[in-house]
Design a protein around this motif. Structure first.
Motif, PDB file in Angstrom:
ATOM      1  N   VAL A   1       0.849  -1.193   0.000  1.00  0.00           N
ATOM      2  CA  VAL A   1       0.000   0.000   0.000  1.00  0.00           C
ATOM      3  C   VAL A   1       0.883   1.241   0.000  1.00  0.00           C
ATOM      4  O   VAL A   1       1.760   1.395   0.848  1.00  0.00           O
ATOM      5  CB  VAL A   1      -0.935   0.008   1.222  1.00  0.00           C
ATOM      6  CG1 VAL A   1      -1.751   1.281   1.260  1.00  0.00           C
ATOM      7  CG2 VAL A   1      -1.865  -1.199   1.178  1.00  0.00           C
ATOM      8  N   SER A   2       0.681   2.121  -0.992  1.00  0.00           N
ATOM      9  CA  SER A   2       1.568   3.277  -1.149  1.00  0.00           C
ATOM     10  C   SER A   2       0.791   4.448  -1.730  1.00  0.00           C
ATOM     11  O   SER A   2      -0.421   4.560  -1.582  1.00  0.00           O
ATOM     12  CB  SER A   2       2.744   2.896  -2.052  1.00  0.00           C
ATOM     13  OG  SER A   2       2.269   2.494  -3.325  1.00  0.00           O
ATOM     14  N   GLY A   3       1.523   5.338  -2.441  1.00  0.00           N
ATOM     15  CA  GLY A   3       0.918   6.543  -2.990  1.00  0.00           C
ATOM     16  C   GLY A   3      -0.210   6.266  -3.962  1.00  0.00           C
ATOM     17  O   GLY A   3      -1.176   7.035  -4.046  1.00  0.00           O
ATOM     18  N   LEU A   4      -0.075   5.186  -4.707  1.00  0.00           N
ATOM     19  CA  LEU A   4      -1.117   4.813  -5.664  1.00  0.00           C
ATOM     20  C   LEU A   4      -2.445   4.594  -4.937  1.00  0.00           C
ATOM     21  O   LEU A   4      -3.499   5.073  -5.367  1.00  0.00           O
ATOM     22  CB  LEU A   4      -0.689   3.545  -6.402  1.00  0.00           C
ATOM     23  CG  LEU A   4      -1.583   3.042  -7.532  1.00  0.00           C
ATOM     24  CD1 LEU A   4      -1.678   4.072  -8.640  1.00  0.00           C
ATOM     25  CD2 LEU A   4      -1.060   1.725  -8.077  1.00  0.00           C
ATOM     26  N   HIS A   5      -2.401   3.886  -3.822  1.00  0.00           N
ATOM     27  CA  HIS A   5      -3.613   3.585  -3.061  1.00  0.00           C
ATOM     28  C   HIS A   5      -4.164   4.839  -2.382  1.00  0.00           C
ATOM     29  O   HIS A   5      -5.377   5.061  -2.369  1.00  0.00           O
ATOM     30  CB  HIS A   5      -3.312   2.515  -2.012  1.00  0.00           C
ATOM     31  CG  HIS A   5      -2.819   1.217  -2.585  1.00  0.00           C
ATOM     32  ND1 HIS A   5      -1.584   1.101  -3.172  1.00  0.00           N
ATOM     33  CD2 HIS A   5      -3.399  -0.010  -2.661  1.00  0.00           C
ATOM     34  CE1 HIS A   5      -1.429  -0.153  -3.581  1.00  0.00           C
ATOM     35  NE2 HIS A   5      -2.506  -0.834  -3.292  1.00  0.00           N
ATOM     36  N   VAL A   6      -3.266   5.653  -1.830  1.00  0.00           N
ATOM     37  CA  VAL A   6      -3.713   6.880  -1.166  1.00  0.00           C
ATOM     38  C   VAL A   6      -4.348   7.830  -2.177  1.00  0.00           C
ATOM     39  O   VAL A   6      -5.349   8.494  -1.894  1.00  0.00           O
ATOM     40  CB  VAL A   6      -2.536   7.567  -0.434  1.00  0.00           C
ATOM     41  CG1 VAL A   6      -2.998   8.852   0.246  1.00  0.00           C
ATOM     42  CG2 VAL A   6      -1.936   6.628   0.612  1.00  0.00           C
ATOM     43  N   GLY A   7      -3.775   7.885  -3.386  1.00  0.00           N
ATOM     44  CA  GLY A   7      -4.358   8.709  -4.453  1.00  0.00           C
ATOM     45  C   GLY A   7      -5.760   8.262  -4.803  1.00  0.00           C
ATOM     46  O   GLY A   7      -6.662   9.089  -5.030  1.00  0.00           O
ATOM     47  N   MET A   8      -5.962   6.932  -4.848  1.00  0.00           N
ATOM     48  CA  MET A   8      -7.297   6.397  -5.122  1.00  0.00           C
ATOM     49  C   MET A   8      -8.278   6.790  -4.005  1.00  0.00           C
ATOM     50  O   MET A   8      -9.438   7.128  -4.274  1.00  0.00           O
ATOM     51  CB  MET A   8      -7.242   4.872  -5.239  1.00  0.00           C
ATOM     52  CG  MET A   8      -6.403   4.350  -6.385  1.00  0.00           C
ATOM     53  SD  MET A   8      -7.167   4.664  -7.975  1.00  0.00           S
ATOM     54  CE  MET A   8      -5.968   3.889  -9.065  1.00  0.00           C
TER      55      MET A   8
ATOM     56  N   LEU B   1      -8.077   9.455  -2.151  1.00  0.00           N
ATOM     57  CA  LEU B   1      -8.342  10.887  -2.312  1.00  0.00           C
ATOM     58  C   LEU B   1      -9.388  11.127  -3.398  1.00  0.00           C
ATOM     59  O   LEU B   1     -10.303  11.949  -3.228  1.00  0.00           O
ATOM     60  CB  LEU B   1      -7.046  11.620  -2.648  1.00  0.00           C
ATOM     61  CG  LEU B   1      -7.136  13.144  -2.820  1.00  0.00           C
ATOM     62  CD1 LEU B   1      -7.647  13.797  -1.547  1.00  0.00           C
ATOM     63  CD2 LEU B   1      -5.793  13.726  -3.218  1.00  0.00           C
ATOM     64  N   LEU B   2      -9.271  10.408  -4.510  1.00  0.00           N
ATOM     65  CA  LEU B   2     -10.260  10.534  -5.585  1.00  0.00           C
ATOM     66  C   LEU B   2     -11.647  10.112  -5.107  1.00  0.00           C
ATOM     67  O   LEU B   2     -12.656  10.759  -5.424  1.00  0.00           O
ATOM     68  CB  LEU B   2      -9.833   9.680  -6.786  1.00  0.00           C
ATOM     69  CG  LEU B   2      -8.642  10.179  -7.602  1.00  0.00           C
ATOM     70  CD1 LEU B   2      -8.251   9.150  -8.656  1.00  0.00           C
ATOM     71  CD2 LEU B   2      -8.954  11.518  -8.257  1.00  0.00           C
ATOM     72  N   LEU B   3     -11.693   9.024  -4.340  1.00  0.00           N
ATOM     73  CA  LEU B   3     -12.973   8.541  -3.807  1.00  0.00           C
ATOM     74  C   LEU B   3     -13.591   9.577  -2.873  1.00  0.00           C
ATOM     75  O   LEU B   3     -14.791   9.866  -2.952  1.00  0.00           O
ATOM     76  CB  LEU B   3     -12.759   7.211  -3.070  1.00  0.00           C
ATOM     77  CG  LEU B   3     -13.976   6.620  -2.344  1.00  0.00           C
ATOM     78  CD1 LEU B   3     -15.086   6.295  -3.340  1.00  0.00           C
ATOM     79  CD2 LEU B   3     -13.580   5.367  -1.557  1.00  0.00           C
ATOM     80  N   LEU B   4     -12.766  10.159  -2.002  1.00  0.00           N
ATOM     81  CA  LEU B   4     -13.273  11.162  -1.056  1.00  0.00           C
ATOM     82  C   LEU B   4     -13.779  12.403  -1.792  1.00  0.00           C
ATOM     83  O   LEU B   4     -14.814  12.980  -1.433  1.00  0.00           O
ATOM     84  CB  LEU B   4     -12.165  11.544  -0.066  1.00  0.00           C
ATOM     85  CG  LEU B   4     -11.799  10.481   0.978  1.00  0.00           C
ATOM     86  CD1 LEU B   4     -10.531  10.875   1.719  1.00  0.00           C
ATOM     87  CD2 LEU B   4     -12.940  10.278   1.964  1.00  0.00           C
TER      88      LEU B   4
ATOM     89  N   LEU C   1      -7.208  -1.106 -10.802  1.00  0.00           N
ATOM     90  CA  LEU C   1      -6.881  -1.050  -9.374  1.00  0.00           C
ATOM     91  C   LEU C   1      -7.845  -0.142  -8.619  1.00  0.00           C
ATOM     92  O   LEU C   1      -8.222  -0.428  -7.486  1.00  0.00           O
ATOM     93  CB  LEU C   1      -5.435  -0.586  -9.182  1.00  0.00           C
ATOM     94  CG  LEU C   1      -4.937  -0.527  -7.737  1.00  0.00           C
ATOM     95  CD1 LEU C   1      -4.974  -1.909  -7.092  1.00  0.00           C
ATOM     96  CD2 LEU C   1      -3.529   0.047  -7.672  1.00  0.00           C
ATOM     97  N   GLY C   2      -8.224   0.969  -9.256  1.00  0.00           N
ATOM     98  CA  GLY C   2      -9.167   1.875  -8.607  1.00  0.00           C
ATOM     99  C   GLY C   2     -10.476   1.174  -8.291  1.00  0.00           C
ATOM    100  O   GLY C   2     -11.025   1.333  -7.195  1.00  0.00           O
ATOM    101  N   VAL C   3     -10.972   0.394  -9.243  1.00  0.00           N
ATOM    102  CA  VAL C   3     -12.216  -0.361  -9.032  1.00  0.00           C
ATOM    103  C   VAL C   3     -12.035  -1.364  -7.899  1.00  0.00           C
ATOM    104  O   VAL C   3     -12.891  -1.490  -7.011  1.00  0.00           O
ATOM    105  CB  VAL C   3     -12.633  -1.083 -10.332  1.00  0.00           C
ATOM    106  CG1 VAL C   3     -13.861  -1.957 -10.088  1.00  0.00           C
ATOM    107  CG2 VAL C   3     -12.892  -0.078 -11.444  1.00  0.00           C
ATOM    108  N   LEU C   4     -10.893  -2.093  -7.925  1.00  0.00           N
ATOM    109  CA  LEU C   4     -10.633  -3.111  -6.896  1.00  0.00           C
ATOM    110  C   LEU C   4     -10.509  -2.486  -5.511  1.00  0.00           C
ATOM    111  O   LEU C   4     -11.041  -3.012  -4.531  1.00  0.00           O
ATOM    112  CB  LEU C   4      -9.358  -3.879  -7.232  1.00  0.00           C
ATOM    113  CG  LEU C   4      -9.442  -4.897  -8.367  1.00  0.00           C
ATOM    114  CD1 LEU C   4      -8.052  -5.451  -8.690  1.00  0.00           C
ATOM    115  CD2 LEU C   4     -10.376  -6.040  -8.001  1.00  0.00           C
ATOM    116  N   LEU C   5      -9.808  -1.348  -5.431  1.00  0.00           N
ATOM    117  CA  LEU C   5      -9.581  -0.718  -4.131  1.00  0.00           C
ATOM    118  C   LEU C   5     -10.862  -0.113  -3.571  1.00  0.00           C
ATOM    119  O   LEU C   5     -11.205  -0.328  -2.401  1.00  0.00           O
ATOM    120  CB  LEU C   5      -8.496   0.358  -4.256  1.00  0.00           C
ATOM    121  CG  LEU C   5      -8.066   1.038  -2.960  1.00  0.00           C
ATOM    122  CD1 LEU C   5      -7.473   0.031  -1.990  1.00  0.00           C
ATOM    123  CD2 LEU C   5      -7.062   2.149  -3.235  1.00  0.00           C
ATOM    124  N   ILE C   6     -11.577   0.622  -4.407  1.00  0.00           N
ATOM    125  CA  ILE C   6     -12.805   1.280  -3.942  1.00  0.00           C
ATOM    126  C   ILE C   6     -13.869   0.244  -3.569  1.00  0.00           C
ATOM    127  O   ILE C   6     -14.514   0.336  -2.515  1.00  0.00           O
ATOM    128  CB  ILE C   6     -13.327   2.254  -5.017  1.00  0.00           C
ATOM    129  CG1 ILE C   6     -12.358   3.437  -5.146  1.00  0.00           C
ATOM    130  CG2 ILE C   6     -14.719   2.751  -4.670  1.00  0.00           C
ATOM    131  CD1 ILE C   6     -12.591   4.303  -6.361  1.00  0.00           C
TER     132      ILE C   6
END
Length: 668
Positions: A258-265, A267-270, A422-427
């Motif tokens: 878990v890194s910047g890629l996940h945190v960015g996702m 942030l987009l969700l929020l 990844l965005g779909v999977l994470l969200i």
């Protein structure tokens, strides 16, 4: 991209050099504090002097950078136990003392359960005094007891340092744990756990543990569950070696960390959820900030997540005050703050890779956008996915080769599919996690999410099986890594400024890189002898340039996992195995091996060194009188009681005695 503040970059480099200097030179803290005191006085003098002058002198700038350099060195030194007055090891008076600990984090098990534990009190058995202390340590426990994160234990103070590796080029776990701020360990049996307090079960007390338990009980399959836990919460303890190897070979290991890629996702969700609060900007900002750091809390505050959370917090603040955000400024601001808070971040591989990737994207991505910016949204998404992947790979290439010794040739094919999904999977994973916490996760969602993760694993496995595109067994030295980074930066400045001198810098970097490779090959072309340390075995290794001749009892010892790294570091291309003999003439040294047969009386062979193997029942006094060796080595195949007797005998006879189980492999 906005104005790049070069001072932030310079300040960060000054602190970084201070940390690296303290690491390599081991300067005493007292000297650093005295130097800092003198520098502060000079800094104040030059500051007040500069306020009265129209043209600034260089003294103020120099004192500022020296002060930052010293702050970097001091913060590094302050992290060590000897410089912390309330560190728990200072208060242990005997092994009969007791430690009160709380299990903070579970690590991946091997043949034991392993935890990182916080020590909060030491109880002296002499006077029954309870002292409040601080510090973390590594706890190793048997696999059987049902002990979990959040429990409080009372254990004996059988503290010992984490051992360094006993063979050359073996993974240094003590160094790795040191950079997590952990210097000591305790090995415990089940009956040594004197008291166990009930685990704290409230959600707020151990949120990450509660979330992991809710996921575990949701009904996912084992392999899918392991990836889900890593993807959403950064917990890789359940990831099998096979899955981890496949993700590494496919160039997708960043998904499991878990890194910047996940945190960015996140942030987009929020931002998407909080769109109705567009007019209430500060409320939206505070909720966004809370959401980012809540995610960091749930993922265990790993270095990469903390860096990313701080960086995205600064980006969110910049957007809030309608400032154009410069990614390099933001990145180095986060870097500056983080290494001052915890200088050990500098040495953590995840932090280095994450920083290098984002820095490279900040440098090169604008160049790709100027080259072509498609109007079609789908084509633009595909183009940006490709270019971001290339930029990130450029930045992490030197470090990937240095740490992992391989390059995934199909990384583009991996990221083109993985990054958009990844965005779909994470969200959707966060949504699944929330439902599982409240116990209302329907089976159809479990099956659907399991199906997506299963297909992800299958795709990664397919990429990893394309062996022709995975370049393995690449070894780079530290100078080679530095020169490779120099080449990358020179290419950037050449593209950015288009000046002839940067062409010269690129060629100089390439030449220095090649020289470092040639020098390393020359360095490892030497001849060496190793008496290796392997429990229950005798292994003598003779290295001649790229060939390794191994003498041992079992041919399967050549498959010892340790040799993979040894071969790579020593540039070995061929290993030959021979059965152990009693007599060796290696590097003009006569070596006699005395094994369980106890045979040693060979007057015609006057050995320089004796190797004691498999606990021979011999009178070492008599052996020394007959053979008159100059050195005696006992390997890891001997009984500890025998070794102690031999050590005493050698001390009495004033003959050097070397025990591989204590000092590591013997080599000359």
């Amino acid at each position: 991209m906005g104005y790049t503040n070069i001072k932030i970059l310079k300040f960060s480099i000054a602190v970084l050099f201070g940390i690296l200097t303290a690491y390599y030179t081991k300067i005493e803290l007292s000297y650093l504090l005295i130097s800092a005191g003198i520098t502060i006085l000079f800094f104040l003098f030059s500051f007040f002097r500069s306020t009265r002058q129209l043209y600034q002198e260089s003294y103020f700038g120099i004192s500022c950078y020296v002060l930052l350099f010293l702050f970097g060195s001091i913060t590094y030194q302050l992290k060590f136990p000897e410089n912390q007055h309330n560190y728990f090891s200072h208060f242990i008076t005997s092994e009969n003392d007791l430690l009160s600990i709380k299990l903070k984090e579970e690590l991946k098990p091997n043949f034991q359960k392993r935890f990182i534990a916080e020590v909060d009190h030491i109880i002296s058995t002499k006077n029954n005094v309870k002292t409040a202390v601080k510090g973390e340590m590594l706890i190793a426990l048997p696999l059987q007891p049902k002990i979990e994160v959040g429990q409080k234990l009372i254990i004996p103070a059988l503290v010992e340092p984490i051992r360094s590796p006993l063979n050359p080029h073996q993974f240094d776990y003590s160094e790795y744990m040191k950079f997590q701020g952990i210097f000591n360990q305790i090995q415990l049996s089940e009956d040594q756990i004197i008291y166990i307090k009930n685990r704290e079960t409230s959600f707020m007390a151990t949120p990450r543990t509660s979330l992991l338990k809710s996921l575990t009980s949701a009904g996912f399959k084992k392999e899918e569950l392991a990836v889900i836990k890593a993807l959403i919460l950064g917990d890789r303890t359940s990831i099998s070696d096979k899955i981890y190897s496949e993700y590494a070979s496919a160039g997708a290991i960043h998904i499991l960390a878990v890194s910047g890629l996940h945190v960015g996702m996140v942030l987009l969700l929020l931002n998407f959820i909080l769109k109705p609060l567009q007019q209430l900007k500060w409320i939206k900002f505070l909720i966004t900030l809370a959401g980012i750091w809540a995610f960091a809390l749930l993922t265990g505050f790993s270095a990469s997540v903390v860096r990313a959370s701080l960086m995205f917090s600064l980006i969110a603040f910049g957007l809030q005050i309608n400032r154009k955000v410069n990614l390099i400024n933001t990145l180095f601001s986060a870097f500056f703050v983080l290494i001052l808070i915890n200088p050990f971040y500098v040495f953590q591989v995840g932090f280095q890779l994450s920083f290098a990737a984002v820095f490279s994207i900040a440098l090169f991505q604008p160049k790709f956008n100027k080259l072509w910016y498609p109007n079609n949204k789908i084509i633009r998404l595909l183009y940006q996915t490709i270019t971001v992947s290339i930029c990130a790979q450029i930045g992490v290439l030197p470090l990937s080769l240095f740490y992992f010794h391989q390059f995934p040739g199909l990384f583009l094919l991996t990221n083109i599919v993985i990054l958009p999904g990844l965005g779909v999977l994470l969200i959707s994973g966060i949504f699944v996690l929330i439902l599982s916490v409240f116990g209302i996760l329907p089976k159809i969602l479990i099956d659907l999410y399991s199906f997506l993760i299963e297909k992800l694993n299958q795709y990664i496995a397919w990429i990893a099986n394309q062996d022709a595109f995975i370049f393995r067994e690449i070894h780079l030295s530290v100078p080679a890594v530095i020169f490779l980074f120099g080449i990358i930066l020179s290419i950037f400045f050449l593209l950015h400024l288009r000046k002839k001198k940067y062409v010269f810098y690129v060629f100089c970097g390439i030449i220095l890189f090649q020289i470092s490779i040639l020098f390393e090959q020359y360095e490892y072309a030497s001849e060496e002898i190793f008496i290796l340390n392997k429990s229950g075995s005798t292994l003598i290794a003779e290295k001649k340039s790229e060939k390794l001749t191994l003498y041992g009892n079992k041919a399967k010892d050549t498959n010892w996992r340790y040799f993979e790294n040894f071969k790579l570091q020593e540039k070995i291309s061929n290993i030959e195995f021979h059965k152990l003999q009693n007599f060796y003439l290696l590097k003009e040294k006569r070596i006699l091996l005395i094994d369980s047969t106890g045979l040693y009386n060979f007057p015609e062979f006057n050995p320089d060194m004796l190797v004691l193997s498999n606990s021979p029942k011999v009178n070492l006094n008599r052996v020394i009188e007959v053979l008159e060796p100059t050195m005696i080595v006992a390997d890891a195949s001997n009984y500890p009681s025998f070794i102690q007797l031999w050590k005493a005998t050698c001390a009495n006879k004033k003959i050097p005695f070397y025990q591989t189980g204590k000092k590591g492999a013997f080599n000359y």
